[in-house]
Design a protein around this motif. Structure first.
Motif, PDB file in Angstrom:
ATOM      1  N   THR A  10       0.796  -1.091  -0.002  1.00  0.00           N
ATOM      2  CA  THR A  10      -0.096  -0.156   0.052  1.00  0.00           C
ATOM      3  C   THR A  10       0.796   1.394  -0.002  1.00  0.00           C
ATOM      4  O   THR A  10       0.212   2.343  -0.292  1.00  0.00           O
ATOM      5  N   ASP A  11       2.304   1.145   0.173  1.00  0.00           N
ATOM      6  CA  ASP A  11       2.974   2.361  -0.039  1.00  0.00           C
ATOM      7  C   ASP A  11       2.978   2.970  -1.151  1.00  0.00           C
ATOM      8  O   ASP A  11       2.884   4.239  -1.455  1.00  0.00           O
ATOM      9  N   GLU A  12       2.968   2.160  -2.198  1.00  0.00           N
ATOM     10  CA  GLU A  12       2.981   2.507  -3.570  1.00  0.00           C
ATOM     11  C   GLU A  12       1.937   1.940  -4.420  1.00  0.00           C
ATOM     12  O   GLU A  12       1.694   2.703  -5.649  1.00  0.00           O
ATOM     13  N   GLU A  13       0.869   1.308  -4.177  1.00  0.00           N
ATOM     14  CA  GLU A  13      -0.069   0.867  -4.870  1.00  0.00           C
ATOM     15  C   GLU A  13      -1.332   0.920  -4.155  1.00  0.00           C
ATOM     16  O   GLU A  13      -1.452   0.448  -3.126  1.00  0.00           O
ATOM     17  N   GLU A  14      -2.257   1.271  -4.803  1.00  0.00           N
ATOM     18  CA  GLU A  14      -3.898   1.478  -4.242  1.00  0.00           C
ATOM     19  C   GLU A  14      -4.339   0.147  -4.322  1.00  0.00           C
ATOM     20  O   GLU A  14      -4.272  -0.713  -5.209  1.00  0.00           O
ATOM     21  N   THR A  15      -4.796  -0.226  -3.126  1.00  0.00           N
ATOM     22  CA  THR A  15      -5.587  -1.441  -3.173  1.00  0.00           C
ATOM     23  C   THR A  15      -6.683  -1.756  -3.822  1.00  0.00           C
ATOM     24  O   THR A  15      -7.022  -2.784  -4.342  1.00  0.00           O
ATOM     25  N   PHE A  16      -7.641  -0.669  -3.892  1.00  0.00           N
ATOM     26  CA  PHE A  16      -8.916  -0.784  -4.500  1.00  0.00           C
ATOM     27  C   PHE A  16      -9.831  -2.034  -4.217  1.00  0.00           C
ATOM     28  O   PHE A  16     -10.365  -2.853  -4.742  1.00  0.00           O
ATOM     29  N   GLY A  17      -9.907  -1.927  -2.849  1.00  0.00           N
ATOM     30  CA  GLY A  17     -10.787  -2.873  -2.065  1.00  0.00           C
ATOM     31  C   GLY A  17     -10.922  -2.579  -0.588  1.00  0.00           C
ATOM     32  O   GLY A  17     -10.395  -1.411  -0.014  1.00  0.00           O
ATOM     33  N   PRO A  18     -11.821  -3.456   0.128  1.00  0.00           N
ATOM     34  CA  PRO A  18     -11.831  -3.179   1.615  1.00  0.00           C
ATOM     35  C   PRO A  18     -10.912  -3.236   2.543  1.00  0.00           C
ATOM     36  O   PRO A  18     -10.996  -4.005   3.577  1.00  0.00           O
ATOM     37  N   LEU A  19      -9.636  -2.755   2.265  1.00  0.00           N
ATOM     38  CA  LEU A  19      -8.653  -3.018   3.295  1.00  0.00           C
ATOM     39  C   LEU A  19      -7.955  -1.624   3.672  1.00  0.00           C
ATOM     40  O   LEU A  19      -7.748  -0.712   2.842  1.00  0.00           O
ATOM     41  N   ALA A  20      -8.095  -1.354   4.889  1.00  0.00           N
ATOM     42  CA  ALA A  20      -7.751  -0.389   5.729  1.00  0.00           C
ATOM     43  C   ALA A  20      -6.450  -0.438   6.376  1.00  0.00           C
ATOM     44  O   ALA A  20      -6.365  -1.133   7.544  1.00  0.00           O
ATOM     45  N   VAL A  21      -5.206   0.064   5.955  1.00  0.00           N
ATOM     46  CA  VAL A  21      -4.042  -0.240   6.367  1.00  0.00           C
ATOM     47  C   VAL A  21      -3.638   1.156   7.390  1.00  0.00           C
ATOM     48  O   VAL A  21      -3.445   2.329   6.830  1.00  0.00           O
ATOM     49  N   LEU A  22      -3.518   1.091   8.440  1.00  0.00           N
ATOM     50  CA  LEU A  22      -3.009   2.248   9.482  1.00  0.00           C
ATOM     51  C   LEU A  22      -1.597   2.330   9.734  1.00  0.00           C
ATOM     52  O   LEU A  22      -0.888   1.465  10.330  1.00  0.00           O
ATOM     53  N   TYR A  23      -1.176   3.607   9.361  1.00  0.00           N
ATOM     54  CA  TYR A  23       0.540   4.023   9.731  1.00  0.00           C
ATOM     55  C   TYR A  23       0.439   4.808  10.894  1.00  0.00           C
ATOM     56  O   TYR A  23      -0.466   5.905  11.128  1.00  0.00           O
ATOM     57  N   ARG A  24       1.410   4.671  11.576  1.00  0.00           N
ATOM     58  CA  ARG A  24       1.937   5.780  12.927  1.00  0.00           C
ATOM     59  C   ARG A  24       2.577   6.731  12.104  1.00  0.00           C
ATOM     60  O   ARG A  24       3.624   6.605  11.264  1.00  0.00           O
ATOM     61  N   PHE A  25       2.410   7.928  12.669  1.00  0.00           N
ATOM     62  CA  PHE A  25       3.636   9.109  12.581  1.00  0.00           C
ATOM     63  C   PHE A  25       3.497   9.914  13.677  1.00  0.00           C
ATOM     64  O   PHE A  25       2.697  10.025  14.336  1.00  0.00           O
ATOM     65  N   LYS A  26       4.729  10.785  13.632  1.00  0.00           N
ATOM     66  CA  LYS A  26       5.178  11.518  14.858  1.00  0.00           C
ATOM     67  C   LYS A  26       4.949  13.003  14.755  1.00  0.00           C
ATOM     68  O   LYS A  26       4.545  13.647  15.392  1.00  0.00           O
ATOM     69  N   ASP A  27       5.385  13.386  13.330  1.00  0.00           N
ATOM     70  CA  ASP A  27       4.971  14.900  13.356  1.00  0.00           C
ATOM     71  C   ASP A  27       4.762  15.396  11.741  1.00  0.00           C
ATOM     72  O   ASP A  27       4.662  14.599  11.148  1.00  0.00           O
ATOM     73  N   GLU A  28       4.288  16.749  11.717  1.00  0.00           N
ATOM     74  CA  GLU A  28       3.711  17.084  10.541  1.00  0.00           C
ATOM     75  C   GLU A  28       4.384  17.185   9.180  1.00  0.00           C
ATOM     76  O   GLU A  28       4.237  16.606   8.188  1.00  0.00           O
ATOM     77  N   ALA A  29       5.647  17.281   9.553  1.00  0.00           N
ATOM     78  CA  ALA A  29       6.886  17.405   8.522  1.00  0.00           C
ATOM     79  C   ALA A  29       7.034  16.106   7.865  1.00  0.00           C
ATOM     80  O   ALA A  29       7.129  15.849   6.766  1.00  0.00           O
ATOM     81  N   ASP A  30       7.155  14.873   8.907  1.00  0.00           N
ATOM     82  CA  ASP A  30       7.245  13.483   8.487  1.00  0.00           C
ATOM     83  C   ASP A  30       6.220  13.048   7.601  1.00  0.00           C
ATOM     84  O   ASP A  30       6.375  12.476   6.595  1.00  0.00           O
ATOM     85  N   VAL A  31       5.036  13.522   8.138  1.00  0.00           N
ATOM     86  CA  VAL A  31       3.778  12.620   7.475  1.00  0.00           C
ATOM     87  C   VAL A  31       3.617  13.362   6.079  1.00  0.00           C
ATOM     88  O   VAL A  31       3.125  12.818   5.064  1.00  0.00           O
ATOM     89  N   ILE A  32       3.665  14.805   6.034  1.00  0.00           N
ATOM     90  CA  ILE A  32       3.786  15.446   4.546  1.00  0.00           C
ATOM     91  C   ILE A  32       4.687  14.697   3.547  1.00  0.00           C
ATOM     92  O   ILE A  32       4.381  14.490   2.488  1.00  0.00           O
ATOM     93  N   LYS A  33       5.908  14.393   4.159  1.00  0.00           N
ATOM     94  CA  LYS A  33       6.812  13.809   3.213  1.00  0.00           C
ATOM     95  C   LYS A  33       6.534  12.597   2.619  1.00  0.00           C
ATOM     96  O   LYS A  33       6.624  12.027   1.618  1.00  0.00           O
ATOM     97  N   ARG A  34       6.001  11.816   3.611  1.00  0.00           N
ATOM     98  CA  ARG A  34       5.530  10.410   3.397  1.00  0.00           C
ATOM     99  C   ARG A  34       4.483  10.395   2.439  1.00  0.00           C
ATOM    100  O   ARG A  34       4.199   9.537   1.519  1.00  0.00           O
ATOM    101  N   ALA A  35       3.580  11.397   2.716  1.00  0.00           N
ATOM    102  CA  ALA A  35       2.072  11.355   1.879  1.00  0.00           C
ATOM    103  C   ALA A  35       2.551  11.771   0.541  1.00  0.00           C
ATOM    104  O   ALA A  35       1.786  11.137  -0.581  1.00  0.00           O
ATOM    105  N   ASN A  36       3.617  12.639   0.290  1.00  0.00           N
ATOM    106  CA  ASN A  36       3.863  12.990  -1.179  1.00  0.00           C
ATOM    107  C   ASN A  36       4.904  12.127  -1.888  1.00  0.00           C
ATOM    108  O   ASN A  36       5.215  12.124  -2.936  1.00  0.00           O
ATOM    109  N   ASP A  37       5.093  10.912  -1.123  1.00  0.00           N
ATOM    110  CA  ASP A  37       6.250   9.981  -1.643  1.00  0.00           C
ATOM    111  C   ASP A  37       5.762   9.138  -2.480  1.00  0.00           C
ATOM    112  O   ASP A  37       6.092   7.770  -2.283  1.00  0.00           O
TER     113      ASP A  37
END
Length: 517
Positions: A416-443
Motif C-alpha cells: 500500500t506504500d506505492e499501490e492502491e488496493t482498490f478494495g476494503p482494506l484499511a492499513v493504519l500507519y503511525r506518524f510523529k510530526d507534521e513534516a514527516d507525514v507530509i513527506k511520506r504522503a507525497n512520496d
C-alpha cells in the motif's frame, strides 16, 4: 460482528469474524424485476439503432453477488468502433450547429428521464457492479447531477472580447466544439463516469463514442435507452460494449488513432492512460486522463476523532473500497493511534456484508476476481511484514472479501506504500510530526486525492497547500461534487471533469481579429 443478509447469498458470522456465503447460484438467468424492463438492453447503440456485434460475438454479464447470468451483450471490436466513429463524425456538424438552448433542453429531458427511472438504474448497478443499494442509489443521483449541471453550462460557454493596442482593431474570442469525443469509462461507477464525460461533450456541441466497461455495461446501455427516448439526433451518442482482451485494446487504439476523433477522455489506471497517450500522439488529440490514485488520509492529534473515524469509514469502505479516491495510506498520529484503531474497528465491525439488494446490506462483493486476488496479496504481505490484522482479513466464496483493518509495522515496506488496493482494506500507519507525514504522503508518483483532519487553522492551510494532489478533503472524507473540478496531478493524469471548467475539455478557443474599424 458482521450480520448476515437474509437472501442468496447469505453469510454466517463467527467469532473469528469470518463469514461464508451459502447457496451461491451460478445457473440460469436472473430476473432483475425492473419496473421498466426496457432499460435492460442487450444490444449496443450506434447511429440511433440497436445493433449486435459485427462479428456476432456476445459476452455474459454476471451478478457479482450471486454469480448468476443477468444478460448477454455484444462483444464488439475495431470494426464496430469504426462504424460508431463514422456515425458520430457524420452527426457532428448538425449537432454543433444546434443552439446551446436546444442542447440544454435535450439534456434536461434526459435529467428528468433518469429521475423517473432512478430505482431501476440503481438495481442494475447493484447487480452488474456489486455495490450495495445505498451506494448505487447515491451513484444514480451523482450521475444525474452532471446531466443537470452541464445542461445549464451549455448556455454559459461564454466567449470574451480582448481590448487591442490598436484603436482600429477589435478582438473577439469565441468557443467552439472540438469535434467527436472518444469516451472510455471504468466499471466502478458504470453510470456516473459516463455522464461526467458525455454530458459536457454534448453540452459543448460535440458528438460522442462511449466505450462502456465490459465488467458492467448494462448501465451504459440503459442510459442509451433513455437517450433514445429523449430524442437526441442519430449518431450524436454511440455506446459500444467491449470484451476484456485483444478486441478491447484494439477498440481503445482505434479511438486514439482515428483522425475523426478530436478528444479522448479516459478514467482508469495510470498504466493504460500512458498507453492511450502514446496512441493519441500521432493525431495530437486533446486528452483528459483521470488515472490511478493512492490517497493519504492523515489524522493529526488535535483532530475530532469521532469525525475522522466516521469519515474514514465512508471514504475507505463505500462502494466496497473500489473508488479511485478511497483512502489508501492512513496515517494516524502516534498519540491517538490505539484509540483510533479501536473506534474504527468498532464501526467497521457493524457492517452487514452480502448481496447489495438484501435489506440492510452496507457492503457488497468485489467486481472481479483480479481485484479479490489483489486484496488477498496485500493482506498476506502486510502479515508477512509483521503487521497486525485488527479485523477481517479473510476471503469469502465468490467475489466477497471481509472489510479488513490492519496495523502497519514500523519501517517496513508494504504494497500500500506505492499501490492502491482498490478494495476494503484499511492499513493504519503511525506518524510523529507534521513534516514527516507530509513527506511520506507525497512520496508517491500519483496525486489524485488526499485527506486530513485537524482543528488547527494554520495547519489546515499549510497541509492543504503542501499535499501534492489535485483535490484535498479537510475534515471530510467526501469530496466528489458535480460543481467542482475533479482530477489529479503527477501520474494521476491531467484535465478536469465537472465544475465550471469541465466543459472546456471539449471546447476550443478561436480568436477573431477585426481590423480597419
Amino acid at each position: 460482528m458482521v450480520s448476515a443478509g437474509s437472501e442468496n447469498p447469505t453469510f454466517v458470522a463467527t467469532d473469528t469474524f469470518k463469514y461464508m456465503p451459502k447457496g451461491v447460484v451460478k445457473e440460469g438467468k436472473e430476473d432483475l424485476k425492473l419496473n421498466y424492463p426496457a432499460l435492460l438492453r442487450t444490444e449496443s447503440y450506434i447511429n440511433g439503432k440497436w445493433v449486435k456485434a459485427k462479428s456476432g460475438k456476445t459476452q455474459k454479464v454476471i451478478n457479482k453477488a450471486t454469480l448468476q447470468e443477468i444478460a448477454q451483450v455484444p462483444a464488439q471490436n475495431k470494426d464496430d468502433t469504426e462504424a460508431a466513429i463514422d456515425a458520430a463524425h457524420d452527426a457532428f456538424q448538425g449537432w454543433a450547429k444546434r443552439t446551446p438552448k436546444e442542447r440544454h433542453d435535450l439534456l434536461y429531458k434526459l435529467y428528468h428521464k433518469i429521475n423517473e427511472h432512478a430505482d431501476d438504474l440503481a438495481h442494475i448497478i447493484v447487480a452488474e457492479n456489486g455495490k450495495a443499494l445505498q451506494d448505487a442509489a447515491g451513484e444514480v443521483e451523482y450521475s444525474n447531477s452532471f446531466v443537470e449541471w452541464f445542461a445549464e453550462e451549455a448556455v454559459r460557454a461564454y466567449g470574451k472580447t480582448v481590448p487591442a493596442p490598436d484603436p482600429k482593431v477589435r478582438n473577439v474570442v469565441i468557443k467552439q466544439p472540438i469535434g467527436v469525443a472518444g469516451l472510455l469509462a471504468p466499471w466502478n461507477f458504470p453510470l456516473a463516469m459516463i455522464t461526467r464525460k458525455l454530458c459536457p461533450a454534448l453540452a459543448a456541441g460535440c458528438t460522442g463514442v462511449v466505450k462502456a466497461p465490459c465488467e458492467a455495461p448494462l448501465s451504459a446501455l440503459a442510459l442509451a435507452q433513455l437517450i433514445d427516448e429523449v430524442g437526441f439526433p442519430k449518431g450524436v451518442v454511440n455506446i459500444l460494449v467491449s470484451e476484456r482482451g485483444q478486441d478491447e485494446q484494439e477498440m481503445g487504439k482505434t479511438l486514439c488513432e482515428s483522425p475523426k476523433i478530436r478528444a479522448v477522455s479516459f478514467t482508469g489506471s495510470t498504466r493504460v492512460g500512458k498507453i492511450l497517450a502514446q496512441q493519441s500522439a500521432s493525431t495530437l488529440k486533446k486528452l483528459s486522463l483521470e488515472l490511478g490514485g493512492n490517497a493519504p488520509f492523515i489524522v493529526f492529534d488535535d483532530a475530532d476523532l469521532d469525525l475522522a473515524v466516521s469519515n474514514l469509514v465512508q471514504c475507505k469502505f463505500r462502494c466496497t473500497g473500489e473508488t479511485c479516491i478511497s483512502a489508501n495510506r492512513i496515517y494516524i498520529a502516534d498519540a491517538i493511534y490505539d484509540e483510533f484503531s479501536k473506534k474504527l474497528a468498532e464501526q467497521v465491525g457493524q457492517f452487514k456484508v452480502g448481496n447489495g439488494m438484501d435489506k440492510g446490506v452496507t457492503m457488497g462483493p468485489l467486481n472481479n476476481e483480479a481485484g479479490k486476488k489483489k486484496i488477498e496479496e496485500h493482506v498476506k504481505k502486510v502479515k508477512d511484514a509483521g503487521g497486525k490484522i485488527v479485523l477481517g482479513g479473510n476471503a469469502g466464496e465468490g467475489l466477497f472479501f471481509e472489510p479488513t483493518i490492519a496495523q502497519a509495522p514500523d519501517a517496513k515496506q508494504l504494497p500500500t506504500d506505492e499501490e492502491e488496493t482498490f478494495g476494503p482494506l484499511a492499513v493504519l500507519y503511525r506518524f510523529k510530526d507534521e513534516a514527516d507525514v507530509i513527506k511520506r504522503a507525497n512520496d508517491v508518483s500519483v496525486g489524485l486525492g488526499g485527506y486530513f483532519f485537524s482543528q488547527d487553522v494554520g495547519r489546515c492551510f499549510r497541509v492543504g497547500e503542501a499535499l501534492e494532489v489535485g483535490m484535498v478533503g479537510i475534515n471530510t472524507g467526501m469530496i466528489s461534487q458535480y460543481i467542482i473540478p475533479f482530477g489529479g496531478v503527477k501520474e494521476s493524469g491531467f484535465g478536469r471533469e465537472g465544475g465550471p471548467t469541465g466543459i472546456d475539455e471539449f471546447l476550443e478557443e478561436k480568436t477573431l481579429v477585426f481590423s480597419g474599424l
